[in-house]
Scaffold this motif. Structure first.
Motif, PDB file in Angstrom:
ATOM      1  N   GLN A   1       0.826  -1.208   0.000  1.00  0.00           N
ATOM      2  CA  GLN A   1       0.000   0.000   0.000  1.00  0.00           C
ATOM      3  C   GLN A   1       0.859   1.258   0.000  1.00  0.00           C
ATOM      4  O   GLN A   1       0.623   2.195  -0.783  1.00  0.00           O
ATOM      5  N   ASP A   2       1.879   1.308   0.858  1.00  0.00           N
ATOM      6  CA  ASP A   2       2.759   2.478   0.907  1.00  0.00           C
ATOM      7  C   ASP A   2       3.540   2.633  -0.395  1.00  0.00           C
ATOM      8  O   ASP A   2       3.770   3.760  -0.863  1.00  0.00           O
ATOM      9  N   THR A   3       3.945   1.507  -0.973  1.00  0.00           N
ATOM     10  CA  THR A   3       4.681   1.556  -2.239  1.00  0.00           C
ATOM     11  C   THR A   3       3.815   2.144  -3.345  1.00  0.00           C
ATOM     12  O   THR A   3       4.268   2.989  -4.129  1.00  0.00           O
ATOM     13  N   LEU A   4       2.557   1.728  -3.416  1.00  0.00           N
ATOM     14  CA  LEU A   4       1.646   2.258  -4.432  1.00  0.00           C
ATOM     15  C   LEU A   4       1.436   3.759  -4.262  1.00  0.00           C
ATOM     16  O   LEU A   4       1.410   4.509  -5.247  1.00  0.00           O
ATOM     17  N   THR A   5       1.275   4.202  -3.034  1.00  0.00           N
ATOM     18  CA  THR A   5       1.082   5.636  -2.780  1.00  0.00           C
ATOM     19  C   THR A   5       2.263   6.437  -3.313  1.00  0.00           C
ATOM     20  O   THR A   5       2.092   7.495  -3.940  1.00  0.00           O
ATOM     21  N   LYS A   6       3.457   5.924  -3.108  1.00  0.00           N
ATOM     22  CA  LYS A   6       4.662   6.608  -3.579  1.00  0.00           C
ATOM     23  C   LYS A   6       4.752   6.577  -5.103  1.00  0.00           C
ATOM     24  O   LYS A   6       5.060   7.595  -5.745  1.00  0.00           O
ATOM     25  N   LEU A   7       4.449   5.431  -5.698  1.00  0.00           N
ATOM     26  CA  LEU A   7       4.577   5.286  -7.151  1.00  0.00           C
ATOM     27  C   LEU A   7       3.578   6.152  -7.902  1.00  0.00           C
ATOM     28  O   LEU A   7       3.876   6.668  -8.982  1.00  0.00           O
ATOM     29  N   ARG A   8       2.394   6.308  -7.357  1.00  0.00           N
ATOM     30  CA  ARG A   8       1.364   7.099  -8.043  1.00  0.00           C
ATOM     31  C   ARG A   8       1.754   8.563  -8.196  1.00  0.00           C
ATOM     32  O   ARG A   8       1.210   9.263  -9.048  1.00  0.00           O
ATOM     33  N   GLY A   9       2.687   9.016  -7.392  1.00  0.00           N
ATOM     34  CA  GLY A   9       3.120  10.405  -7.482  1.00  0.00           C
ATOM     35  C   GLY A   9       4.290  10.629  -8.415  1.00  0.00           C
ATOM     36  O   GLY A   9       4.748  11.765  -8.575  1.00  0.00           O
ATOM     37  N   GLN A  10       4.771   9.565  -9.074  1.00  0.00           N
ATOM     38  CA  GLN A  10       5.929   9.701  -9.956  1.00  0.00           C
ATOM     39  C   GLN A  10       5.521  10.258 -11.323  1.00  0.00           C
ATOM     40  O   GLN A  10       4.415   9.991 -11.814  1.00  0.00           O
ATOM     41  N   PRO A  11       6.400  11.033 -11.969  1.00  0.00           N
ATOM     42  CA  PRO A  11       6.090  11.591 -13.296  1.00  0.00           C
ATOM     43  C   PRO A  11       5.793  10.494 -14.317  1.00  0.00           C
ATOM     44  O   PRO A  11       6.480   9.473 -14.359  1.00  0.00           O
ATOM     45  N   GLY A  12       4.774  10.719 -15.119  1.00  0.00           N
ATOM     46  CA  GLY A  12       4.440   9.791 -16.196  1.00  0.00           C
ATOM     47  C   GLY A  12       3.542   8.644 -15.798  1.00  0.00           C
ATOM     48  O   GLY A  12       3.097   7.879 -16.661  1.00  0.00           O
ATOM     49  N   VAL A  13       3.236   8.499 -14.503  1.00  0.00           N
ATOM     50  CA  VAL A  13       2.392   7.386 -14.057  1.00  0.00           C
ATOM     51  C   VAL A  13       0.929   7.690 -14.369  1.00  0.00           C
ATOM     52  O   VAL A  13       0.399   8.736 -13.988  1.00  0.00           O
ATOM     53  N   ILE A  14       0.286   6.765 -15.073  1.00  0.00           N
ATOM     54  CA  ILE A  14      -1.116   6.918 -15.464  1.00  0.00           C
ATOM     55  C   ILE A  14      -2.032   6.189 -14.488  1.00  0.00           C
ATOM     56  O   ILE A  14      -3.093   6.692 -14.118  1.00  0.00           O
ATOM     57  N   ALA A  15      -1.615   4.995 -14.077  1.00  0.00           N
ATOM     58  CA  ALA A  15      -2.414   4.193 -13.139  1.00  0.00           C
ATOM     59  C   ALA A  15      -1.493   3.232 -12.411  1.00  0.00           C
ATOM     60  O   ALA A  15      -0.457   2.817 -12.939  1.00  0.00           O
ATOM     61  N   ALA A  16      -1.869   2.877 -11.188  1.00  0.00           N
ATOM     62  CA  ALA A  16      -1.087   1.919 -10.406  1.00  0.00           C
ATOM     63  C   ALA A  16      -2.022   1.172  -9.471  1.00  0.00           C
ATOM     64  O   ALA A  16      -2.956   1.750  -8.909  1.00  0.00           O
ATOM     65  N   GLY A  17      -1.778  -0.128  -9.321  1.00  0.00           N
ATOM     66  CA  GLY A  17      -2.620  -0.926  -8.439  1.00  0.00           C
ATOM     67  C   GLY A  17      -2.128  -2.351  -8.369  1.00  0.00           C
ATOM     68  O   GLY A  17      -1.021  -2.672  -8.803  1.00  0.00           O
ATOM     69  N   TRP A  18      -2.970  -3.201  -7.813  1.00  0.00           N
ATOM     70  CA  TRP A  18      -2.631  -4.620  -7.711  1.00  0.00           C
ATOM     71  C   TRP A  18      -3.014  -5.343  -8.996  1.00  0.00           C
ATOM     72  O   TRP A  18      -3.884  -4.896  -9.750  1.00  0.00           O
ATOM     73  N   THR A  19      -2.368  -6.491  -9.232  1.00  0.00           N
ATOM     74  CA  THR A  19      -2.621  -7.255 -10.448  1.00  0.00           C
ATOM     75  C   THR A  19      -2.475  -8.743 -10.156  1.00  0.00           C
ATOM     76  O   THR A  19      -2.312  -9.159  -9.003  1.00  0.00           O
ATOM     77  N   ASP A  20      -2.530  -9.556 -11.213  1.00  0.00           N
ATOM     78  CA  ASP A  20      -2.347 -10.999 -11.051  1.00  0.00           C
ATOM     79  C   ASP A  20      -0.920 -11.279 -10.597  1.00  0.00           C
ATOM     80  O   ASP A  20       0.020 -10.612 -11.030  1.00  0.00           O
ATOM     81  N   GLY A  21      -0.764 -12.299  -9.760  1.00  0.00           N
ATOM     82  CA  GLY A  21       0.571 -12.609  -9.269  1.00  0.00           C
ATOM     83  C   GLY A  21       0.715 -14.044  -8.827  1.00  0.00           C
ATOM     84  O   GLY A  21       0.157 -14.965  -9.430  1.00  0.00           O
ATOM     85  N   THR A  22       1.442 -14.231  -7.734  1.00  0.00           N
ATOM     86  CA  THR A  22       1.791 -15.565  -7.264  1.00  0.00           C
ATOM     87  C   THR A  22       0.589 -16.356  -6.785  1.00  0.00           C
ATOM     88  O   THR A  22       0.436 -17.535  -7.087  1.00  0.00           O
ATOM     89  N   MET A  23      -0.264 -15.717  -6.016  1.00  0.00           N
ATOM     90  CA  MET A  23      -1.349 -16.447  -5.362  1.00  0.00           C
ATOM     91  C   MET A  23      -2.383 -16.965  -6.354  1.00  0.00           C
ATOM     92  O   MET A  23      -2.974 -16.197  -7.106  1.00  0.00           O
ATOM     93  N   ASP A  24      -2.587 -18.276  -6.355  1.00  0.00           N
ATOM     94  CA  ASP A  24      -3.739 -18.845  -7.027  1.00  0.00           C
ATOM     95  C   ASP A  24      -4.601 -19.484  -5.944  1.00  0.00           C
ATOM     96  O   ASP A  24      -4.099 -20.096  -5.001  1.00  0.00           O
TER      97      ASP A  24
END
Length: 400
Positions: free
Chosen positions: A227-250
Protein backbone atom coordinates in the motif's frame (compact mmCIF):
# COMPACT_ATOMS: atom_id res chain seq x y z
CA UNK A 1 -57.09 39.60 -63.13
CA UNK A 2 -56.48 38.81 -59.49
CA UNK A 3 -57.54 35.20 -60.06
CA UNK A 4 -55.22 34.91 -63.06
CA UNK A 5 -52.32 36.39 -61.09
CA UNK A 6 -52.96 34.04 -58.19
CA UNK A 7 -52.96 31.05 -60.50
CA UNK A 8 -49.68 32.21 -62.04
CA UNK A 9 -48.07 32.58 -58.62
CA UNK A 10 -49.23 29.11 -57.57
CA UNK A 11 -47.88 27.63 -60.77
CA UNK A 12 -44.50 29.29 -60.31
CA UNK A 13 -44.36 28.19 -56.66
CA UNK A 14 -45.14 24.61 -57.66
CA UNK A 15 -42.44 24.64 -60.32
CA UNK A 16 -39.90 26.00 -57.83
CA UNK A 17 -40.77 23.29 -55.31
CA UNK A 18 -40.49 20.60 -57.96
CA UNK A 19 -37.16 22.02 -59.10
CA UNK A 20 -35.80 22.03 -55.51
CA UNK A 21 -37.00 18.47 -54.86
CA UNK A 22 -35.44 17.30 -58.13
CA UNK A 23 -32.13 18.97 -57.28
CA UNK A 24 -32.07 17.39 -53.83
CA UNK A 25 -32.92 13.97 -55.22
CA UNK A 26 -30.26 14.33 -57.89
CA UNK A 27 -27.71 15.40 -55.27
CA UNK A 28 -28.58 12.40 -53.08
CA UNK A 29 -28.25 10.09 -56.06
CA UNK A 30 -24.75 11.42 -56.76
CA UNK A 31 -23.53 11.17 -53.12
CA UNK A 32 -20.35 9.07 -52.98
CA UNK A 33 -20.65 5.62 -51.40
CA UNK A 34 -19.59 5.26 -47.77
CA UNK A 35 -16.02 4.20 -47.04
CA UNK A 36 -15.45 0.59 -46.05
CA UNK A 37 -12.59 -0.24 -43.67
CA UNK A 38 -10.91 -3.65 -43.91
CA UNK A 39 -7.85 -5.11 -42.15
CA UNK A 40 -5.11 -7.61 -42.94
CA UNK A 41 -3.15 -8.94 -39.95
CA UNK A 42 -0.55 -11.05 -41.73
CA UNK A 43 1.96 -10.70 -44.55
CA UNK A 44 3.94 -13.88 -45.14
CA UNK A 45 7.70 -13.35 -45.16
CA UNK A 46 7.82 -10.07 -43.26
CA UNK A 47 10.61 -10.19 -40.65
CA UNK A 48 10.80 -13.98 -41.03
CA UNK A 49 7.10 -14.16 -40.11
CA UNK A 50 7.80 -12.71 -36.65
CA UNK A 51 6.22 -9.32 -37.30
CA UNK A 52 2.91 -8.14 -35.88
CA UNK A 53 1.16 -6.67 -38.93
CA UNK A 54 -1.84 -4.39 -39.30
CA UNK A 55 -2.61 -3.31 -42.85
CA UNK A 56 -5.63 -1.01 -42.78
CA UNK A 57 -7.41 -0.41 -46.08
CA UNK A 58 -10.06 2.14 -47.01
CA UNK A 59 -12.26 1.15 -49.94
CA UNK A 60 -15.06 2.78 -51.92
CA UNK A 61 -17.32 0.49 -53.93
CA UNK A 62 -14.66 -2.20 -53.57
CA UNK A 63 -11.88 0.04 -54.91
CA UNK A 64 -8.84 0.66 -52.72
CA UNK A 65 -8.45 4.38 -52.00
CA UNK A 66 -6.02 4.44 -49.02
CA UNK A 67 -3.80 2.05 -47.06
CA UNK A 68 -1.81 2.32 -43.82
CA UNK A 69 0.77 -0.29 -42.82
CA UNK A 70 1.48 -0.62 -39.07
CA UNK A 71 4.23 -3.16 -38.31
CA UNK A 72 5.77 -4.17 -34.98
CA UNK A 73 8.96 -6.19 -35.52
CA UNK A 74 11.95 -7.66 -33.65
CA UNK A 75 14.87 -5.25 -33.80
CA UNK A 76 17.46 -6.75 -36.19
CA UNK A 77 20.23 -8.33 -34.13
CA UNK A 78 18.28 -7.70 -30.88
CA UNK A 79 15.37 -10.13 -31.10
CA UNK A 80 14.38 -9.64 -27.45
CA UNK A 81 13.29 -6.06 -28.22
CA UNK A 82 10.71 -4.75 -30.68
CA UNK A 83 10.34 -1.59 -32.73
CA UNK A 84 7.53 -0.29 -34.92
CA UNK A 85 6.75 1.76 -37.99
CA UNK A 86 3.53 3.27 -39.34
CA UNK A 87 3.39 4.22 -43.00
CA UNK A 88 0.61 5.75 -45.10
CA UNK A 89 1.18 3.98 -48.40
CA UNK A 90 0.71 5.59 -51.78
CA UNK A 91 -1.86 3.66 -53.83
CA UNK A 92 -1.29 3.45 -57.58
CA UNK A 93 -3.41 0.73 -59.13
CA UNK A 94 -2.08 -2.53 -57.68
CA UNK A 95 1.05 -0.87 -56.27
CA UNK A 96 1.47 0.08 -52.60
CA UNK A 97 4.66 1.93 -51.73
CA UNK A 98 6.27 4.36 -49.33
CA UNK A 99 9.21 5.26 -47.10
CA UNK A 100 9.48 6.20 -43.42
CA UNK A 101 11.58 5.42 -40.32
CA UNK A 102 10.94 3.25 -37.28
CA UNK A 103 9.47 4.69 -34.10
CA UNK A 104 12.27 4.02 -31.59
CA UNK A 105 15.54 3.25 -33.38
CA UNK A 106 14.82 5.49 -36.40
CA UNK A 107 15.70 2.70 -38.84
CA UNK A 108 15.00 3.54 -42.51
CA UNK A 109 11.93 1.72 -43.86
CA UNK A 110 11.07 1.07 -47.51
CA UNK A 111 7.88 -0.68 -48.65
CA UNK A 112 7.16 -1.79 -52.22
CA UNK A 113 4.19 -4.15 -52.55
CA UNK A 114 1.85 -5.42 -55.24
CA UNK A 115 -1.71 -6.31 -54.24
CA UNK A 116 -3.89 -8.51 -56.46
CA UNK A 117 -7.39 -9.88 -55.80
CA UNK A 118 -7.61 -13.67 -55.65
CA UNK A 119 -11.25 -14.67 -55.35
CA UNK A 120 -12.39 -13.49 -51.93
CA UNK A 121 -8.77 -13.11 -50.77
CA UNK A 122 -5.71 -11.16 -51.94
CA UNK A 123 -2.15 -11.95 -52.96
CA UNK A 124 0.66 -9.65 -51.78
CA UNK A 125 4.16 -9.72 -53.25
CA UNK A 126 7.12 -7.39 -53.04
CA UNK A 127 9.78 -6.17 -50.62
CA UNK A 128 9.89 -4.54 -47.18
CA UNK A 129 13.29 -3.27 -46.06
CA UNK A 130 13.96 -2.48 -42.39
CA UNK A 131 17.37 -0.94 -41.88
CA UNK A 132 19.74 -3.24 -43.77
CA UNK A 133 17.38 -6.22 -43.60
CA UNK A 134 15.16 -6.95 -46.59
CA UNK A 135 12.08 -9.20 -46.37
CA UNK A 136 10.61 -10.77 -49.48
CA UNK A 137 6.83 -10.79 -49.26
CA UNK A 138 4.97 -13.71 -50.84
CA UNK A 139 1.61 -13.76 -49.09
CA UNK A 140 -0.97 -15.63 -51.15
CA UNK A 141 -4.69 -16.00 -50.41
CA UNK A 142 -4.48 -13.46 -47.59
CA UNK A 143 -7.88 -12.91 -46.00
CA UNK A 144 -9.11 -9.59 -44.64
CA UNK A 145 -11.42 -8.83 -41.71
CA UNK A 146 -14.01 -6.20 -40.92
CA UNK A 147 -13.57 -3.32 -38.49
CA UNK A 148 -15.76 -5.10 -35.92
CA UNK A 149 -13.85 -8.39 -36.21
CA UNK A 150 -10.51 -6.61 -35.97
CA UNK A 151 -11.45 -4.72 -32.79
CA UNK A 152 -12.70 -7.93 -31.16
CA UNK A 153 -9.32 -9.56 -31.79
CA UNK A 154 -7.34 -6.85 -30.01
CA UNK A 155 -5.79 -7.78 -26.66
CA UNK A 156 -7.40 -6.42 -23.52
CA UNK A 157 -5.55 -4.18 -21.08
CA UNK A 158 -3.49 -5.55 -18.19
CA UNK A 159 -5.38 -5.98 -14.94
CA UNK A 160 -4.73 -3.00 -12.65
CA UNK A 161 -7.05 -2.69 -9.64
CA UNK A 162 -6.41 0.40 -7.54
CA UNK A 163 -8.61 -0.58 -4.57
CA UNK A 164 -9.60 -4.27 -4.64
CA UNK A 165 -12.22 -5.46 -2.17
CA UNK A 166 -10.00 -8.43 -1.31
CA UNK A 167 -7.21 -10.57 -2.73
CA UNK A 168 -9.26 -13.24 -4.47
CA UNK A 169 -8.92 -11.71 -7.96
CA UNK A 170 -5.53 -10.00 -7.60
CA UNK A 171 -2.43 -10.97 -5.63
CA UNK A 172 -1.21 -8.99 -2.58
CA UNK A 173 2.45 -8.91 -3.62
CA UNK A 174 1.91 -8.13 -7.32
CA UNK A 175 1.75 -4.50 -8.45
CA UNK A 176 1.28 -3.07 -11.94
CA UNK A 177 2.09 0.49 -12.94
CA UNK A 178 1.03 2.01 -16.27
CA UNK A 179 3.52 4.65 -17.39
CA UNK A 180 3.85 6.79 -20.51
CA UNK A 181 6.58 5.26 -22.68
CA UNK A 182 8.77 8.35 -22.61
CA UNK A 183 8.82 8.16 -18.79
CA UNK A 184 9.64 4.43 -18.48
CA UNK A 185 13.43 4.76 -18.27
CA UNK A 186 13.36 7.47 -15.58
CA UNK A 187 10.66 5.60 -13.67
CA UNK A 188 12.77 2.42 -13.66
CA UNK A 189 15.88 4.34 -12.61
CA UNK A 190 13.93 5.62 -9.61
CA UNK A 191 13.41 2.02 -8.46
CA UNK A 192 17.14 1.40 -8.08
CA UNK A 193 18.02 0.63 -4.49
CA UNK A 194 14.35 0.26 -3.54
CA UNK A 195 12.97 -2.95 -1.93
CA UNK A 196 11.03 -3.76 -5.10
CA UNK A 197 11.56 -6.53 -7.67
CA UNK A 198 11.00 -5.52 -11.30
CA UNK A 199 9.92 -8.06 -13.93
CA UNK A 200 12.26 -7.87 -16.93
CA UNK A 201 9.47 -8.60 -19.42
CA UNK A 202 7.64 -5.47 -18.27
CA UNK A 203 10.62 -3.31 -19.21
CA UNK A 204 10.38 -4.51 -22.82
CA UNK A 205 7.51 -2.80 -24.63
CA UNK A 206 5.01 -5.11 -26.30
CA UNK A 207 3.54 -4.34 -29.71
CA UNK A 208 0.31 -3.16 -28.09
CA UNK A 209 2.32 -0.82 -25.84
CA UNK A 210 4.33 0.55 -28.76
CA UNK A 211 1.03 1.40 -30.43
CA UNK A 212 -0.67 2.89 -27.37
CA UNK A 213 2.28 4.90 -26.08
CA UNK A 214 1.70 3.46 -22.60
CA UNK A 215 3.68 0.69 -20.92
CA UNK A 216 2.83 -1.49 -17.92
CA UNK A 217 5.63 -2.40 -15.51
CA UNK A 218 5.14 -5.37 -13.18
CA UNK A 219 6.59 -5.21 -9.68
CA UNK A 220 6.79 -7.64 -6.76
CA UNK A 221 6.91 -6.26 -3.23
CA UNK A 222 6.43 -7.48 0.32
CA UNK A 223 2.61 -7.40 0.78
CA UNK A 224 3.03 -5.47 4.04
CA UNK A 225 4.67 -2.61 2.10
CA UNK A 226 2.43 -2.78 -0.98
CA UNK A 227 0.00 0.00 0.00
CA UNK A 228 2.76 2.48 0.91
CA UNK A 229 4.68 1.56 -2.24
CA UNK A 230 1.65 2.26 -4.43
CA UNK A 231 1.08 5.64 -2.78
CA UNK A 232 4.66 6.61 -3.58
CA UNK A 233 4.58 5.29 -7.15
CA UNK A 234 1.36 7.10 -8.04
CA UNK A 235 3.12 10.40 -7.48
CA UNK A 236 5.93 9.70 -9.96
CA UNK A 237 6.09 11.59 -13.30
CA UNK A 238 4.44 9.79 -16.20
CA UNK A 239 2.39 7.39 -14.06
CA UNK A 240 -1.12 6.92 -15.46
CA UNK A 241 -2.41 4.19 -13.14
CA UNK A 242 -1.09 1.92 -10.41
CA UNK A 243 -2.62 -0.93 -8.44
CA UNK A 244 -2.63 -4.62 -7.71
CA UNK A 245 -2.62 -7.26 -10.45
CA UNK A 246 -2.35 -11.00 -11.05
CA UNK A 247 0.57 -12.61 -9.27
CA UNK A 248 1.79 -15.56 -7.26
CA UNK A 249 -1.35 -16.45 -5.36
CA UNK A 250 -3.74 -18.84 -7.03
CA UNK A 251 -6.78 -19.63 -4.96
CA UNK A 252 -6.51 -23.42 -5.23
CA UNK A 253 -3.31 -23.29 -3.18
CA UNK A 254 -4.32 -20.50 -0.79
CA UNK A 255 -5.58 -20.83 2.80
CA UNK A 256 -7.52 -18.25 4.84
CA UNK A 257 -7.38 -18.17 8.63
CA UNK A 258 -8.01 -15.76 11.56
CA UNK A 259 -5.17 -13.28 12.11
CA UNK A 260 -5.43 -13.49 15.90
CA UNK A 261 -2.27 -15.06 17.29
CA UNK A 262 -0.31 -14.63 14.05
CA UNK A 263 0.49 -10.91 14.40
CA UNK A 264 2.84 -9.11 16.73
CA UNK A 265 3.06 -5.33 17.06
CA UNK A 266 0.66 -4.88 14.14
CA UNK A 267 2.85 -6.94 11.80
CA UNK A 268 2.97 -10.57 10.76
CA UNK A 269 4.76 -12.78 13.26
CA UNK A 270 6.99 -14.24 10.60
CA UNK A 271 8.97 -16.51 12.90
CA UNK A 272 5.78 -18.16 14.14
CA UNK A 273 4.32 -18.51 10.64
CA UNK A 274 7.58 -19.93 9.23
CA UNK A 275 7.85 -22.43 12.07
CA UNK A 276 4.24 -23.58 11.62
CA UNK A 277 4.59 -23.99 7.85
CA UNK A 278 7.91 -25.83 8.14
CA UNK A 279 6.64 -28.15 10.88
CA UNK A 280 3.50 -29.06 8.94
CA UNK A 281 5.45 -29.72 5.74
CA UNK A 282 8.13 -31.79 7.48
CA UNK A 283 5.45 -33.98 9.05
CA UNK A 284 3.35 -34.37 5.90
CA UNK A 285 6.12 -35.19 3.43
CA UNK A 286 7.80 -36.54 5.69
CA UNK A 287 11.17 -34.78 5.51
CA UNK A 288 13.81 -33.06 7.61
CA UNK A 289 13.84 -29.27 7.77
CA UNK A 290 17.09 -27.74 6.53
CA UNK A 291 16.30 -24.02 6.58
CA UNK A 292 13.61 -21.37 6.26
CA UNK A 293 14.11 -17.74 5.26
CA UNK A 294 11.98 -14.73 4.33
CA UNK A 295 12.84 -12.59 1.32
CA UNK A 296 12.91 -8.96 2.50
CA UNK A 297 12.09 -7.64 -0.98
CA UNK A 298 9.26 -9.94 -2.12
CA UNK A 299 8.00 -11.12 1.27
CA UNK A 300 8.23 -14.76 0.17
CA UNK A 301 9.14 -17.56 2.55
CA UNK A 302 11.50 -20.23 1.21
CA UNK A 303 11.66 -23.55 3.04
CA UNK A 304 14.26 -26.22 2.28
CA UNK A 305 13.86 -29.84 3.36
CA UNK A 306 15.38 -33.19 2.47
CA UNK A 307 14.62 -36.87 2.77
CA UNK A 308 16.04 -40.17 1.49
CA UNK A 309 15.14 -40.97 -2.10
CA UNK A 310 13.21 -44.19 -2.62
CA UNK A 311 14.12 -44.43 -6.32
CA UNK A 312 17.11 -46.76 -5.81
CA UNK A 313 17.53 -47.27 -2.04
CA UNK A 314 20.91 -49.01 -2.44
CA UNK A 315 22.42 -45.79 -3.84
CA UNK A 316 21.50 -43.72 -0.79
CA UNK A 317 20.33 -40.73 -2.86
CA UNK A 318 18.63 -37.67 -1.36
CA UNK A 319 15.57 -35.67 -2.39
CA UNK A 320 16.15 -31.94 -1.87
CA UNK A 321 12.72 -30.31 -1.52
CA UNK A 322 12.02 -26.57 -1.83
CA UNK A 323 8.70 -24.93 -1.00
CA UNK A 324 7.84 -21.25 -1.43
CA UNK A 325 5.07 -19.61 0.59
CA UNK A 326 3.54 -16.14 0.94
CA UNK A 327 1.49 -14.67 3.80
CA UNK A 328 -0.60 -11.49 3.70
CA UNK A 329 -3.80 -9.87 4.92
CA UNK A 330 -6.81 -11.04 2.91
CA UNK A 331 -7.63 -7.47 1.80
CA UNK A 332 -5.82 -4.11 1.48
CA UNK A 333 -5.54 -1.91 4.55
CA UNK A 334 -5.39 -4.75 7.05
CA UNK A 335 -7.94 -7.33 8.11
CA UNK A 336 -8.83 -9.79 10.84
CA UNK A 337 -7.98 -12.65 8.47
CA UNK A 338 -4.76 -13.69 6.75
CA UNK A 339 -3.99 -15.58 3.57
CA UNK A 340 -1.28 -18.21 3.19
CA UNK A 341 -0.30 -19.34 -0.29
CA UNK A 342 1.97 -22.38 -0.59
CA UNK A 343 3.55 -23.22 -3.93
CA UNK A 344 3.97 -26.70 -5.34
CA UNK A 345 7.07 -28.35 -3.84
CA UNK A 346 10.00 -28.76 -6.21
CA UNK A 347 12.15 -31.86 -5.84
CA UNK A 348 15.72 -32.43 -6.98
CA UNK A 349 17.40 -35.80 -6.53
CA UNK A 350 21.05 -35.39 -5.50
CA UNK A 351 23.91 -37.59 -4.38
CA UNK A 352 25.15 -36.48 -0.95
CA UNK A 353 27.11 -39.63 -0.19
CA UNK A 354 30.78 -39.46 0.78
CA UNK A 355 33.38 -39.73 -1.98
CA UNK A 356 32.75 -39.41 -5.73
CA UNK A 357 29.24 -38.21 -6.60
CA UNK A 358 26.74 -39.55 -9.09
CA UNK A 359 25.81 -36.89 -11.65
CA UNK A 360 22.05 -37.15 -12.07
CA UNK A 361 20.05 -35.79 -15.01
CA UNK A 362 16.42 -35.78 -13.93
CA UNK A 363 15.21 -34.42 -17.28
CA UNK A 364 16.44 -37.45 -19.24
CA UNK A 365 13.47 -39.63 -18.30
CA UNK A 366 9.83 -39.43 -19.24
CA UNK A 367 8.81 -40.39 -15.69
CA UNK A 368 7.39 -37.66 -13.49
CA UNK A 369 9.33 -38.45 -10.33
CA UNK A 370 7.73 -35.58 -8.46
CA UNK A 371 4.22 -36.95 -8.93
CA UNK A 372 5.37 -40.43 -7.92
CA UNK A 373 7.14 -39.39 -4.73
CA UNK A 374 4.94 -36.58 -3.40
CA UNK A 375 1.29 -36.38 -2.40
CA UNK A 376 0.83 -32.63 -2.80
CA UNK A 377 -2.75 -32.61 -1.55
CA UNK A 378 -1.55 -34.20 1.67
CA UNK A 379 0.71 -31.21 2.36
CA UNK A 380 -2.14 -28.73 1.76
CA UNK A 381 -4.40 -30.68 4.11
CA UNK A 382 -1.69 -30.65 6.79
CA UNK A 383 -1.29 -26.87 6.48
CA UNK A 384 -5.06 -26.36 6.58
CA UNK A 385 -5.17 -28.25 9.86
CA UNK A 386 -2.13 -26.47 11.33
CA UNK A 387 -3.64 -23.01 10.72
CA UNK A 388 -7.28 -24.01 11.31
CA UNK A 389 -7.83 -22.53 7.86
CA UNK A 390 -10.45 -22.37 5.13
CA UNK A 391 -9.96 -23.46 1.52
CA UNK A 392 -11.32 -21.74 -1.58
CA UNK A 393 -14.35 -23.30 -3.26
CA UNK A 394 -14.07 -22.56 -6.98
CA UNK A 395 -17.65 -23.64 -7.69
CA UNK A 396 -19.21 -21.14 -5.28
CA UNK A 397 -16.34 -18.60 -5.36
CA UNK A 398 -16.25 -18.51 -1.58
CA UNK A 399 -14.24 -19.75 1.39
CA UNK A 400 -15.29 -22.95 3.10
Amino acid sequence: MRATASLSILALTGLAALSTAYAQANKAAKAPPANEIRYFTYLSGLADDRADVILKETRQSGKLTAATLDVCFPVPGRSERTDRFVLNLSVTGEKLAGKTQSQDDKLPITVDLTRKPNGKTFDFTGMVTIGDTMSEIASSETADTSEKEFQEQQASDDTIVSTPDDFTEVSPEALAVKVTREAVADFAKGLRGQPVQVALYGLIASCAELRSGEQVLHLTVDPERAQDTLTKLRGQPGVIAAGWTDGTMDMERTLRFPAAGWREGGKLNRDKIANAVATALAKALPATLISSAWNDVTGELKISLKRPSAVVPALGLTEAITVTALAAADKPGGSDHLLLWVGSPSIETVDESAGPKLNIDENASGNDEESLSLNDNQTLNALTQAFDAQRWDAETSSWK
